[in-house]
Write a protein that holds these residues in place. Sequence first.
Motif, PDB file in Angstrom:
ATOM      1  N   ARG A  79      44.591  -9.767  21.704  1.00  0.00           N
ATOM      2  CA  ARG A  79      44.860  -8.364  21.982  1.00  0.00           C
ATOM      3  C   ARG A  79      46.322  -8.111  22.335  1.00  0.00           C
ATOM      4  NH1 ARG A  79      40.762  -4.737  23.209  1.00  0.00           N
ATOM      5  NH2 ARG A  79      38.663  -5.512  22.779  1.00  0.00           N
ATOM      6  N   SER A  80      46.931  -9.046  23.067  1.00  0.00           N
ATOM      7  CA  SER A  80      48.298  -8.820  23.549  1.00  0.00           C
ATOM      8  C   SER A  80      49.356  -9.554  22.741  1.00  0.00           C
ATOM      9  CB  SER A  80      48.404  -9.241  25.018  1.00  0.00           C
ATOM     10  OG  SER A  80      48.197 -10.640  25.156  1.00  0.00           O
ATOM     11  N   GLY A  81      48.986 -10.650  22.099  1.00  0.00           N
ATOM     12  CA  GLY A  81      49.957 -11.450  21.370  1.00  0.00           C
ATOM     13  C   GLY A  81      50.755 -12.380  22.255  1.00  0.00           C
ATOM     14  N   VAL A  82      50.433 -12.421  23.540  1.00  0.00           N
ATOM     15  CA  VAL A  82      51.138 -13.281  24.500  1.00  0.00           C
ATOM     16  C   VAL A  82      50.107 -14.159  25.197  1.00  0.00           C
ATOM     17  CG1 VAL A  82      52.613 -13.367  26.547  1.00  0.00           C
ATOM     18  CG2 VAL A  82      52.932 -11.547  24.851  1.00  0.00           C
ATOM     19  N   TRP A  83      50.375 -15.461  25.204  1.00  0.00           N
ATOM     20  CA  TRP A  83      49.433 -16.373  25.843  1.00  0.00           C
ATOM     21  C   TRP A  83      49.698 -16.448  27.344  1.00  0.00           C
ATOM     22  CZ3 TRP A  83      45.020 -18.762  24.695  1.00  0.00           C
ATOM     23  CH2 TRP A  83      44.555 -19.720  25.587  1.00  0.00           C
ATOM     24  N   SER A  84      48.657 -16.238  28.125  1.00  0.00           N
ATOM     25  CA  SER A  84      48.745 -16.364  29.583  1.00  0.00           C
ATOM     26  C   SER A  84      47.342 -16.621  30.105  1.00  0.00           C
ATOM     27  CB  SER A  84      49.327 -15.105  30.220  1.00  0.00           C
ATOM     28  OG  SER A  84      48.490 -13.980  29.966  1.00  0.00           O
ATOM     29  N   ASP A 262      38.996 -26.733  13.401  1.00  0.00           N
ATOM     30  CA  ASP A 262      39.082 -25.477  12.662  1.00  0.00           C
ATOM     31  C   ASP A 262      40.011 -25.700  11.476  1.00  0.00           C
ATOM     32  OD1 ASP A 262      37.709 -23.699  14.787  1.00  0.00           O
ATOM     33  OD2 ASP A 262      39.324 -24.676  15.901  1.00  0.00           O
ATOM     34  N   VAL A 263      39.585 -25.308  10.282  1.00  0.00           N
ATOM     35  CA  VAL A 263      40.319 -25.631   9.058  1.00  0.00           C
ATOM     36  C   VAL A 263      40.735 -24.358   8.327  1.00  0.00           C
ATOM     37  CG1 VAL A 263      40.219 -26.822   6.834  1.00  0.00           C
ATOM     38  CG2 VAL A 263      39.092 -27.818   8.842  1.00  0.00           C
ATOM     39  N   ALA A 264      42.010 -24.325   7.946  1.00  0.00           N
ATOM     40  CA  ALA A 264      42.550 -23.289   7.057  1.00  0.00           C
ATOM     41  C   ALA A 264      43.099 -23.989   5.816  1.00  0.00           C
ATOM     42  CB  ALA A 264      43.626 -22.485   7.770  1.00  0.00           C
ATOM     43  N   MET A 274      43.921 -25.553  12.031  1.00  0.00           N
ATOM     44  CA  MET A 274      44.555 -24.454  12.765  1.00  0.00           C
ATOM     45  C   MET A 274      43.468 -23.490  13.206  1.00  0.00           C
ATOM     46  SD  MET A 274      47.401 -23.355  13.990  1.00  0.00           S
ATOM     47  CE  MET A 274      48.331 -24.655  13.180  1.00  0.00           C
ATOM     48  N   HIS A 275      43.449 -23.187  14.485  1.00  0.00           N
ATOM     49  CA  HIS A 275      42.424 -22.287  15.026  1.00  0.00           C
ATOM     50  C   HIS A 275      42.788 -20.831  14.809  1.00  0.00           C
ATOM     51  CE1 HIS A 275      40.501 -19.884  18.245  1.00  0.00           C
ATOM     52  NE2 HIS A 275      39.459 -20.647  17.990  1.00  0.00           N
ATOM     53  N   ASP A 276      44.035 -20.457  15.096  1.00  0.00           N
ATOM     54  CA  ASP A 276      44.456 -19.060  15.006  1.00  0.00           C
ATOM     55  C   ASP A 276      44.779 -18.691  13.563  1.00  0.00           C
ATOM     56  OD1 ASP A 276      44.260 -19.477  17.671  1.00  0.00           O
ATOM     57  OD2 ASP A 276      46.334 -18.982  18.164  1.00  0.00           O
ATOM     58  N   SER A 277      44.818 -17.396  13.331  1.00  0.00           N
ATOM     59  CA  SER A 277      45.189 -16.924  11.989  1.00  0.00           C
ATOM     60  C   SER A 277      46.689 -17.023  11.754  1.00  0.00           C
ATOM     61  CB  SER A 277      44.728 -15.476  11.796  1.00  0.00           C
ATOM     62  OG  SER A 277      45.324 -14.625  12.773  1.00  0.00           O
ATOM     63  N   THR A 278      47.474 -17.056  12.840  1.00  0.00           N
ATOM     64  CA  THR A 278      48.927 -17.236  12.722  1.00  0.00           C
ATOM     65  C   THR A 278      49.330 -18.536  13.417  1.00  0.00           C
ATOM     66  OG1 THR A 278      49.497 -16.065  14.778  1.00  0.00           O
ATOM     67  CG2 THR A 278      49.203 -14.726  12.787  1.00  0.00           C
ATOM     68  N   LEU A 279      50.612 -18.861  13.290  1.00  0.00           N
ATOM     69  CA  LEU A 279      51.122 -20.118  13.852  1.00  0.00           C
ATOM     70  C   LEU A 279      51.870 -19.914  15.167  1.00  0.00           C
ATOM     71  CD1 LEU A 279      52.577 -21.495  10.492  1.00  0.00           C
ATOM     72  CD2 LEU A 279      50.446 -22.205  11.577  1.00  0.00           C
ATOM     73  N   ALA A 297      48.790 -18.123   8.725  1.00  0.00           N
ATOM     74  CA  ALA A 297      49.061 -19.554   8.588  1.00  0.00           C
ATOM     75  C   ALA A 297      48.785 -20.051   7.178  1.00  0.00           C
ATOM     76  CB  ALA A 297      48.218 -20.333   9.593  1.00  0.00           C
ATOM     77  N   SER A 298      47.805 -19.461   6.500  1.00  0.00           N
ATOM     78  CA  SER A 298      47.434 -19.936   5.173  1.00  0.00           C
ATOM     79  C   SER A 298      48.464 -19.589   4.098  1.00  0.00           C
ATOM     80  CB  SER A 298      46.072 -19.354   4.778  1.00  0.00           C
ATOM     81  OG  SER A 298      46.106 -17.944   4.815  1.00  0.00           O
ATOM     82  N   PHE A 299      49.468 -18.765   4.423  1.00  0.00           N
ATOM     83  CA  PHE A 299      50.502 -18.434   3.441  1.00  0.00           C
ATOM     84  C   PHE A 299      51.717 -19.350   3.549  1.00  0.00           C
ATOM     85  CE2 PHE A 299      48.194 -14.375   3.246  1.00  0.00           C
ATOM     86  CZ  PHE A 299      48.106 -14.234   1.867  1.00  0.00           C
ATOM     87  N   PHE A 300      51.613 -20.403   4.331  1.00  0.00           N
ATOM     88  CA  PHE A 300      52.636 -21.444   4.374  1.00  0.00           C
ATOM     89  C   PHE A 300      52.190 -22.587   3.477  1.00  0.00           C
ATOM     90  CE2 PHE A 300      53.550 -19.004   8.068  1.00  0.00           C
ATOM     91  CZ  PHE A 300      54.888 -19.222   8.380  1.00  0.00           C
TER      92      PHE A 300
END
Length: 561
Positions: A79-84, A262-264, A274-279, A297-300
């Motif tokens: 939701r926030s894009g920041v890990w805490s 988790d596999v992409a 990779m678990h997240d959709s981004t890196l 992540a899948s576009f790398f």
Amino acid sequence: MVKHQPLQVYERQLCLSCITGIYGCRWKRYQRSHDDTTKWELLWSLILLFTFCLLLVWFYFWWEAHNDYNEFNWFLYNRSGVWSDGTVPILATTAAGFTYIAFLMVLALCHIALGQQLNLHWLHKIGVTAALLTTIIGVISVNQTWGQEWDVIPISLQATGPFLHIGALAAVTALSWIVAGQVARAEKTMFQVVVVLLYLSVLLGLYVMPLYITSPCIMEPTSLKPRPDVIGHQGAPMLAPENTLWSFQRALQMNVTGLEADVAISVDGVPFLMHDSTLRRTTDVEKVFPDRQMDEASFFNWTDLQQLNAGQWFLKDDPFWTVHTLSQHEKTLIANQSVCSLEQLLKLASYHNSTVVFRLRRPPPDHPCYYSWINDTLQAVQQSGVPPSLVMWTPDEQRAQVRQLAPGLIQTSVEKLSPQSLHQSGISRLLLRYNQASTQDISDFSESHINLTLYTVNEPWLYSVLWCSGVSSVSSEAPHILRKVPYPIWLMRPHGYCLMWVSADLISFAVVIGIFIFQKYRMSGMHSYNPEQIMLSAAVRRSSRDISVMKEKLIFSGQSQ
């Protein structure tokens, strides 16, 4: 001759002054009253009681939700894009609010026990209102964003219910002192009857509550099934960066029987972990590819992915507060971790003869492998050389085709279906979240020879409950913790629990009857009970250091002899 009228002697009552002063700012003797509490203050007392009960449930929820704190933080990150660690402020405010409200409840009970009029200060009323509204907002927020977590309450009660029942019984038994005092002090018969009936109703409800308490841990020890296997969910993410080779190696060191990932699929068709959709969260993509940090992540391609560091974020963010427990050598290994491919994981699992289960994420529609993602993944599995009997295949898409090309794979479903439907689809294993399978479901799947794996199980109490339920395996982020659970935390024979329940009820009933008799006898000797009773006596029973003497008036009269 001068004749003195007896002096009025007041005993210091610092405890009472503190109770009435903190609760209602009535520090002076003349401010206190033994009159009946007003209806307005009775309403505030009910609001205080409701706030206490709500905070008690809220506090218990967050205490038991410790198993899923990482899941909650991941929701916040999306939701926030920041890990805490979003649980820290929640736990701090919940603990502070619960302590404050519980303290006010104790003061209110002291007022009732001492016969004092309840008069909550306006500052406390603001505090109670703030605590109530904050908790209600928190409950609504959790219900909207993390509603499935409410299931942890009934599940946890299978582990804590018998002991919470004993605690509640002890608390209500102790309240009989206050209830008996109120009944003995009251002048209206109707009030006495209502109070006694209400109290006895609550007490009777607690006496029969064990009839409705169910726990799989109340069983004969001979019926206990073998210890559930532990699968390392993303390896050992509390000790190493998730989905990295070092994380899986650490999990294997904890004697896990399987590995979950988790596999992409990269843009050039290489399955990677990779678990997240981004890196952004688990790599240094912001540093290496700043213009592409928001890309999926899948576009790398695999060459680009190999340039990323997948371990430094763990040392920086310390997501599980465990970095301080690591040695310098371990920190060095972590700092040099890179993105792991599925083939690397499979080769590691094959070497250690460990089962592998992975969740495959389909690429976006504009991805080159959108249609070939199943074949690309299946090809990577076959090229790794891992025995098919060690791979749990979870994608439902093209399952029939996969079964033809690789018949040895363990067909696994992540959707809860009936045993009959699973058998018809050729599925022999089931992977579900721990709240999706009841004790009866676990028994049904076991009888139908469906191996059930539940995730994510990190806490010993949850592992023990599932063990007693008969689950065959669990997926855990904390294999190093579950490794220390060689036996369920508690296991009780049914007749032993029945004996404990009946004994507690009998002891409670005897104590309550004794307290009511004692309070009636005690109050019958007092025409009017007043903890601030003014003693009119010329003879001072205590030294001047212990009492304060006040002269209301002194009458001088002369008498002639």
